[in-house]
Design a protein around this motif. Sequence first.
Motif, mmCIF file in Angstrom:
data_model
loop_
_atom_site.group_PDB
_atom_site.id
_atom_site.type_symbol
_atom_site.label_atom_id
_atom_site.label_comp_id
_atom_site.label_asym_id
_atom_site.label_seq_id
_atom_site.Cartn_x
_atom_site.Cartn_y
_atom_site.Cartn_z
ATOM 1 N N ALA A 1 -7.287 28.641 -18.999
ATOM 2 C CA ALA A 1 -8.151 28.765 -20.330
ATOM 3 C C ALA A 1 -7.703 28.714 -20.826
ATOM 4 O O ALA A 1 -8.258 27.559 -21.652
ATOM 5 C CB ALA A 1 -8.050 30.969 -20.542
ATOM 6 N N ALA A 2 -6.128 28.456 -21.019
ATOM 7 C CA ALA A 2 -5.589 27.875 -22.973
ATOM 8 C C ALA A 2 -5.578 26.332 -22.563
ATOM 9 O O ALA A 2 -5.912 25.403 -23.810
ATOM 10 C CB ALA A 2 -3.765 27.875 -22.940
ATOM 11 N N ALA A 3 -4.996 25.837 -21.166
ATOM 12 C CA ALA A 3 -5.684 24.386 -21.114
ATOM 13 C C ALA A 3 -6.803 23.978 -20.868
ATOM 14 O O ALA A 3 -6.935 22.992 -21.549
ATOM 15 C CB ALA A 3 -4.820 23.883 -19.122
ATOM 16 N N THR A 4 -7.838 24.797 -20.552
ATOM 17 C CA THR A 4 -9.478 24.388 -20.692
ATOM 18 C C THR A 4 -9.652 24.114 -22.072
ATOM 19 O O THR A 4 -10.628 22.993 -22.592
ATOM 20 C CB THR A 4 -9.992 26.038 -20.131
ATOM 21 N N LEU A 5 -9.244 25.645 -23.108
ATOM 22 C CA LEU A 5 -9.971 25.057 -24.743
ATOM 23 C C LEU A 5 -8.843 23.657 -25.223
ATOM 24 O O LEU A 5 -9.858 23.076 -26.080
ATOM 25 C CB LEU A 5 -8.543 25.917 -25.475
ATOM 26 N N LEU A 6 -7.665 23.292 -24.389
ATOM 27 C CA LEU A 6 -7.315 22.148 -24.804
ATOM 28 C C LEU A 6 -7.553 20.743 -24.512
ATOM 29 O O LEU A 6 -7.854 19.775 -25.628
ATOM 30 C CB LEU A 6 -5.468 21.640 -24.227
ATOM 31 N N ILE A 7 -8.174 21.164 -23.341
ATOM 32 C CA ILE A 7 -9.310 19.507 -22.777
ATOM 33 C C ILE A 7 -10.525 19.558 -23.497
ATOM 34 O O ILE A 7 -11.121 18.270 -23.690
ATOM 35 C CB ILE A 7 -9.413 20.140 -21.385
ATOM 36 N N GLU A 8 -11.243 20.600 -23.620
ATOM 37 C CA GLU A 8 -12.432 20.500 -24.723
ATOM 38 C C GLU A 8 -12.017 20.016 -25.874
ATOM 39 O O GLU A 8 -13.433 19.138 -26.235
ATOM 40 C CB GLU A 8 -12.741 21.985 -24.989
ATOM 41 N N ALA A 9 -11.263 20.233 -26.798
ATOM 42 C CA ALA A 9 -10.722 19.671 -27.935
ATOM 43 C C ALA A 9 -10.437 18.574 -27.934
ATOM 44 O O ALA A 9 -10.753 17.795 -28.488
ATOM 45 C CB ALA A 9 -9.315 20.172 -28.810
ATOM 46 N N THR A 10 -9.792 17.213 -26.674
ATOM 47 C CA THR A 10 -9.253 16.373 -26.033
ATOM 48 C C THR A 10 -10.800 15.723 -25.878
ATOM 49 O O THR A 10 -10.659 14.557 -27.061
ATOM 50 C CB THR A 10 -8.042 16.309 -25.228
ATOM 51 N N GLN A 11 -11.418 16.107 -25.288
ATOM 52 C CA GLN A 11 -12.511 15.904 -25.151
ATOM 53 C C GLN A 11 -13.762 15.225 -26.655
ATOM 54 O O GLN A 11 -14.442 14.594 -27.130
ATOM 55 C CB GLN A 11 -13.570 16.235 -23.947
ATOM 56 N N ALA A 12 -13.505 16.475 -27.084
ATOM 57 C CA ALA A 12 -14.611 16.480 -28.411
ATOM 58 C C ALA A 12 -14.512 15.084 -29.432
ATOM 59 O O ALA A 12 -14.456 14.934 -30.973
ATOM 60 C CB ALA A 12 -14.829 17.850 -29.240
ATOM 61 N N ALA A 13 -12.530 14.678 -29.408
ATOM 62 C CA ALA A 13 -12.489 13.691 -30.012
ATOM 63 C C ALA A 13 -12.461 12.230 -29.922
ATOM 64 O O ALA A 13 -12.322 11.646 -30.913
ATOM 65 C CB ALA A 13 -10.622 13.781 -29.813
ATOM 66 N N GLY B 1 -4.356 8.187 -25.817
ATOM 67 C CA GLY B 1 -5.503 6.818 -27.159
ATOM 68 C C GLY B 1 -6.764 7.365 -26.934
ATOM 69 O O GLY B 1 -7.700 6.656 -27.379
ATOM 70 N N LEU B 2 -7.607 8.728 -26.022
ATOM 71 C CA LEU B 2 -9.050 9.460 -26.215
ATOM 72 C C LEU B 2 -9.243 8.465 -26.280
ATOM 73 O O LEU B 2 -10.705 8.146 -26.231
ATOM 74 C CB LEU B 2 -8.244 9.419 -27.913
ATOM 75 N N GLN B 3 -9.027 7.673 -25.198
ATOM 76 C CA GLN B 3 -10.606 6.029 -24.104
ATOM 77 C C GLN B 3 -11.061 7.231 -23.250
ATOM 78 O O GLN B 3 -10.326 7.916 -22.390
ATOM 79 C CB GLN B 3 -10.050 5.299 -24.312
ATOM 80 N N ASN B 4 -12.046 6.758 -22.872
ATOM 81 C CA ASN B 4 -12.322 7.640 -22.087
ATOM 82 C C ASN B 4 -12.073 7.002 -20.545
ATOM 83 O O ASN B 4 -14.010 5.955 -20.778
ATOM 84 C CB ASN B 4 -14.114 7.878 -22.210
ATOM 85 N N GLY C 1 -5.794 6.146 -11.396
ATOM 86 C CA GLY C 1 -5.996 5.777 -12.718
ATOM 87 C C GLY C 1 -4.963 7.544 -13.805
ATOM 88 O O GLY C 1 -5.574 7.409 -15.056
ATOM 89 N N PHE C 2 -4.910 8.488 -13.308
ATOM 90 C CA PHE C 2 -5.097 9.637 -14.100
ATOM 91 C C PHE C 2 -3.979 10.483 -13.679
ATOM 92 O O PHE C 2 -3.957 11.651 -14.214
ATOM 93 C CB PHE C 2 -6.220 10.151 -13.882
ATOM 94 N N ALA C 3 -2.600 9.686 -13.632
ATOM 95 C CA ALA C 3 -1.304 10.008 -13.732
ATOM 96 C C ALA C 3 -1.231 11.100 -15.081
ATOM 97 O O ALA C 3 -0.536 11.966 -14.863
ATOM 98 C CB ALA C 3 -0.105 8.860 -13.840
ATOM 99 N N ASP C 4 -1.361 10.525 -16.550
ATOM 100 C CA ASP C 4 -0.596 10.498 -17.583
ATOM 101 C C ASP C 4 -2.147 11.921 -17.974
ATOM 102 O O ASP C 4 -2.624 12.670 -19.617
ATOM 103 C CB ASP C 4 -0.430 9.747 -18.906
ATOM 104 N N HIS C 5 -2.763 12.106 -17.196
ATOM 105 C CA HIS C 5 -4.680 13.300 -17.996
ATOM 106 C C HIS C 5 -4.131 14.387 -17.849
ATOM 107 O O HIS C 5 -3.320 14.540 -17.207
ATOM 108 C CB HIS C 5 -5.648 12.724 -17.692
ATOM 109 N N GLN C 6 -4.881 14.953 -18.662
ATOM 110 C CA GLN C 6 -4.729 16.151 -18.483
ATOM 111 C C GLN C 6 -5.335 17.223 -17.381
ATOM 112 O O GLN C 6 -6.292 16.306 -16.945
ATOM 113 C CB GLN C 6 -4.986 17.163 -19.455
#
Length: 725
Positions: free
Chosen positions: A68-80, A149-152, A119-124
């Motif tokens: 749950a905490a990880a999902t909130l963190l991912i949502e914040a990262t995507q919103a950035a 980096g916040l790039q999609n 290419g997603f080794a460092d991604h959440q």
Amino acid sequence: MIAKKIPARKQTSSIARLARYVVNAKGGVDPRSWSRTADYVLDGAGTNGRGEKVGGVRVTNCGTDDPAAATLLIEATQAANTRSKADRTYHLVFSFPPGEQPPLTHLHEIEDELCRVIGFADHQRISAVHIDTDHLHVHVAINKVHPTGLQNKEPYFDMPTLMEACERLEIQYGLQRTNHGTEQKQNAKPIQLEPEQRPDERDTRFRRYLRESNNLQIAPPPAAETLHGLRNLSGCRLARTPERASVLLPDNARSGLQQRGKKHPAGLRWQRAGDRTDARPSGRVIGAAAATVESQTGIETLATYVAGQVAPSMRAATSWQQLHSTLAEHGLEIKPRGAGLVIGDGTIPLWVRASQCGRDFAMKPLQDRLGPFEAPSDQQKRRADPEQTSYTPRPVQRHPATAPLFAQYQREQQARLAARKEGMARLRQKNKTYQGQVRSWGTRQLALVKMFAKGLERKLLALTIRGRAKAAQVRRQDRINEQRQRLRAATATTCWSDWLANQAEKGNADALAVLRSRAKREPQQGDHLTAKNPEQAAAVILGVMHPTARRDGTMVYRTADGGMVIDRTKSVQAQKATAGAALAALSLAADKFVGQALIVEGTEAFRKEVAQQAARHHIKVRFSDPAMEQMRQAASKSAEPIKTSPVLVTEKADPEQNAVGNWIASRNAARVKISSIDYHRLWTDNDAGSVTYQGRRRLDDGSEVLLLKRGDEMLVKPANTRVVA
């Protein structure tokens, strides 16, 4: 092993919805509403309504172990990331053949490697193991937005990369090999066919292709459908027509064949060869979309009805008006929509693409045969005769018990819909009455203010009254919305297949027989029991074990010692072979194949355990293997009868359970985290005999128990202070 990307149904998917499905969390879309999240991280023992069991939940690159905490963190990262409009979530699934269960450490290493190659080794990411099907599979929800980096990032050509990685990982971890087609693509270069290629210009590979593709002859084009401008001849034999044009002959697939030049030959293929199809015993072939819907719901689709009942008459029509008349006899019509045609009943409304009912019903084939499209005349429009045949949803199962069960299903669904309609009307009336009372109260209060207050005081009092009225209305609306949600949940309707599965879980053998009536292929591997004539198997349900039913009629049983048994139409498989699983599989097989000798296949340890369980519990069976039958008879002479077996009873939470039962349940729950803990169960009179004393425990209520070990089981015997001393 197979790895693939699951495409999102919508253009932009939700990481919260995907993560909730992956970890099987209970709650809404908001991760803060999820319950039992910590339990999933610790033991991974969550099971949802469909029987999906999730284990080994893992969170990577998020700095927390809580999904749950990880999902909130991912949502914040995507919103950035405010620039990208593409989907920001990647859903990866990798699965294994039936019976193959790599250890959890290997699953984590495989997940890391698959994410690295794309290419997603460092991604959440959030991952979990699902063991609800015969194929062990892992779902991985990956955040495509880089955490720093916040790039999609969009991994192009990810499917070939994943297949190559799977091939390497199968060799590295000794897994079952799967044909991914990577070796053929790497070693074979495409055969280049020029429009006027001379024989001396043909290379050795092309000559070998000609030798293998025998029966090349000059002949008119076969009666098949034409694919204009086909660039990739994905694998049929070539021939020359009298017009000196190259054609493709069906039923000889070849890969790596390409056509170059300005003059492209007419590409021919077998009718419907390009569709994923579902062949029926009646000879009908339906499209992939209809087959998928029918497998999920169990109800015949409109496309199947048209393909089976109306299509022969449609093919016999020689004009558009005759085609309209044929469809009108079945209460249907055909009309243009977009670039094609649709068939359906406008009064429902229900429409289906004409090409799904048959490739020859698409716009171009029909226009080639009947000419330009013509609208139906007034005489050919849909008749109002109530006795005419028309499409009516009906089950795809053809079983004697289908009709009464489907009638019961329809009555229950109609009753639920009526209860929901009545409940919604009652809530609307209550809300309307309350809103009227609030408005009446506000009017009276404002009238009193006008009588006894003036100026600024009157304005302040009026604002206060309006604010209180508005707040009361909002609170009331919130309560009404909660009541509506509870009403929808209480009156929720289910599809026909899910209803049958629920009835089977309740012990309805007829519902289970209907689910299993559709002919399908069953895997025959691993530790399983069957008989010489499995078609005569009966539908058996062990209700005491609280089974979980699937839409295909498969029943899943879980024993208290961690075993798992899958009961299919023609066999019983012990997917997790334990002592309890062997006993449960044997009990099911004895009732399914009454009067037949049991065929036991699998490991030698499983076969020996089955023979011993049959002797220990005096189950009336016989084995086709003489060695197993001799072992059973020899063990039966010395074995004492056992009336009950506690390992077959699935443990469920009981609020009234005593201290001994609560302590036993807690120890068995801890076995998932600590493998050295033995399975605990309560001592019975049948356990008298030689045991090993392991100590004593004082429980919460002050009572004491003795711990006695026998084999892999820990027997818990309650005792008073004098006996313990």
